[in-house]
Design an enzyme around this catalytic site. Structure first.
Site, PDB file in Angstrom:
ATOM      1  N   ASP A   1      -3.565   4.836   5.168  1.00 24.18           N
ATOM      2  CA  ASP A   1      -4.591   3.921   4.593  1.00 24.18           C
ATOM      3  C   ASP A   1      -5.686   4.886   3.899  1.00 24.18           C
ATOM      4  O   ASP A   1      -6.464   5.469   4.414  1.00 24.18           O
ATOM      5  CB  ASP A   1      -5.233   3.019   5.784  1.00 24.18           C
ATOM      6  CG  ASP A   1      -6.072   1.943   5.307  1.00 24.18           C
ATOM      7  OD1 ASP A   1      -6.670   1.979   3.993  1.00 24.18           O
ATOM      8  OD2 ASP A   1      -6.288   0.704   5.797  1.00 24.18           O
TER       9      ASP A   1
ATOM     10  N   ARG B   1       8.024 -16.525  -5.341  1.00 24.41           N
ATOM     11  CA  ARG B   1       7.983 -15.818  -3.971  1.00 24.41           C
ATOM     12  C   ARG B   1       8.882 -14.496  -4.075  1.00 24.41           C
ATOM     13  O   ARG B   1       8.638 -13.573  -3.351  1.00 24.41           O
ATOM     14  CB  ARG B   1       8.254 -16.499  -2.879  1.00 24.41           C
ATOM     15  CG  ARG B   1       8.090 -15.866  -1.657  1.00 24.41           C
ATOM     16  CD  ARG B   1       8.006 -16.674  -0.227  1.00 24.41           C
ATOM     17  NE  ARG B   1       8.703 -18.137  -0.240  1.00 24.41           N
ATOM     18  CZ  ARG B   1       9.831 -18.030  -0.084  1.00 24.41           C
ATOM     19  NH1 ARG B   1      10.757 -17.111  -0.027  1.00 24.41           N
ATOM     20  NH2 ARG B   1      10.567 -19.168  -0.339  1.00 24.41           N
TER      21      ARG B   1
END
Ligand SMILES: *Cc1c(COP(=O)(O)O)cnc(C)c1O
Length: 399
Positions: A184, A66
């Site tokens: 984006d 992680r």
């Protein structure tokens, strides 16, 4: 490691993230699926843990998957090279990437300014206030007036999903007066546009789309500077929106052919758009390459081409659009985009269903609108399939 800066993008796409292969004596990247890493030297382990939790890109020991994964880091390094940024941070989906940007932004201010239209779930996430940051919706020319001391981020999408409208990134950056701008850039890919060249701070991709390109990986990535990357890695380590290393491996494997795929699909798209525009079942086609979207001229200044997505409006509304979805045989009637194969979908009924009806109407997301993501098949085969589906829709209407 051999430095590879200054090379052309085609070369970077093939070699970035692979600079140490000669040293390792390999020809394909190692795929590291470890969840944890042995800590023989506790002092090194503790220092590594602190560094990674603090958002550093790498440490002497990866400690735990992680916090760091070498296969994911290779894809990130390669993508950063293609976007012209120092860093990139990968996530388990485009929405996990957007969530991390909003959570990181939330430390800097109370609200974001966002320009519609956006991908349906981006719109939904921003409108929901779910992550504790509120959204003020603005038009591009309203940004300067809406900026205040609590503005954390400006969010735009260009080309926009699903209308293909283009937004002038440099103008937005000027209006934002120092507030970071997130673009984006999923529809454009780094092949057609590098938003940081126009002053954007964060470049977000749903890597599920063109970067993956084969419909088998869900992922997101944000290309940015070192400071933002640190904040995004902190969020990722704390919230766990990870990209699995196999996904990163496949994304990295796809980058060398990204340019070929994007350019071939774009060539097909121009031909299909021209034929669609002449078909009697079609009321209008929104495609930058036809000049039929907002700020279409940016397709050749801000972008290096109009791309391979378009939206078109059927005469006969919802029923006609549904009939086309039912009749295509070569194209797949499915959400998602940017795959090697052609996909067609109905924004009002699927991707943009989470957007409120009023916004749908104002953004031109009508019942007869279809979005087409043109693939790399032969253009004539694609057109034959679309033409028979359009004819089937007309006959269904006549019957
Ligand atoms: C698909 C998409 C997203 C969301 O990405 P996921 O990988 O599906 O989470 C965000 N922005 C755009 C423009 C998209 O097309």
């Amino acid at each position: 490691m051999r430095g590879i800066d200054g090379l052309h993008q085609d070369t970077l796409a093939v070699h970035a993230g692979r600079e140490d292969f000669a040293e390792l004596g390999v020809h394909a990247p190692p795929l590291d699926l470890s969840t944890t890493y042995p800590v023989r030297n506790l002092d090194v382990g503790t220092a590594s843990f602190d560094a990674l939790v603090g958002g550093e890109a790498a440490a002497a020991n990866p400690i735990y998957a992680r916090l760091h994964n070498p296969t994911v880091a290779r894809f990130e390094a390669a993508l950063a090279k293609l976007e012209g940024t120092t860093d990139a941070v990968a996530f388990g989906s485009g929405m996990a990437a957007m969530s991390a940007c909003l959570l990181a932004a939330g430390q800097r201010g109370k609200h974001v300014l966002a320009v519609r239209p956006l991908y349906g779930t981006n719109d939904h996430l921003l409108a929901s206030g779910l992550l504790g940051i509120t959204t003020r919706w603005v038009e591009p020319d309203g940004i300067a007036a809406a900026i205040d001391a609590d503005t954390a981020l400006v969010v735009i999408e260009t080309p926009a999903n699903p209308t293909l409208d283009l937004i002038d990134i440099a103008a937005v950056v000027r209006a934002a007066r120092g507030v970071p701008v997130l673009v984006d850039s999923t529809f454009a890919t780094p092949v057609l546009q590098q938003p940081v060249d126009f002053g954007a701070t964060l470049v977000l991709h749903s890597a599920t789309k063109f970067l993956g390109g084969h419909g088998d990986v869900i992922a997101g990535v944000v290309a940015c500077n070192a400071e933002w990357a640190k904040a995004l890695r902190q969020v990722r380590a704390a919230t766990g929106g990870l990209l699995h290393p196999l996904g990163a491996y496949l994304l990295h494997r796809g980058l060398p052919t990204l340019g070929l795929r994007v350019l071939k699909a774009q060539e097909n798209a121009q031909r299909i758009a021209e034929r669609l525009a002449r078909h009697p079942a079609v009321a209008k086609v929104c495609y930058p390459g036809l000049g039929t979207v907002a700020n279409a001229a940016l397709a050749s200044t801000q972008m290096r081409g109009p791309g391979s997505l378009m939206a078109f409006e059927m005469h006969g509304g919802h029923a006609a659009a549904a009939a086309v979805m039912a009749a295509v045989r070569l194209a797949t009637p499915a959400v998602s985009l940017g795959s090697v194969d052609t996909l067609i979908q109905h924004p009002a009924g699927l991707t943009h269903r989470v957007v409120d009806a009023d916004t749908q109407r104002r953004c031109g997301i009508t019942p007869g609108l279809l979005r087409l993501s043109v693939g790399i098949e032969h253009a004539d085969d694609l057109w034959a399939d679309l033409a028979q589906a359009l004819d089937a829709a007309r006959q269904a209407k006549a019957a």
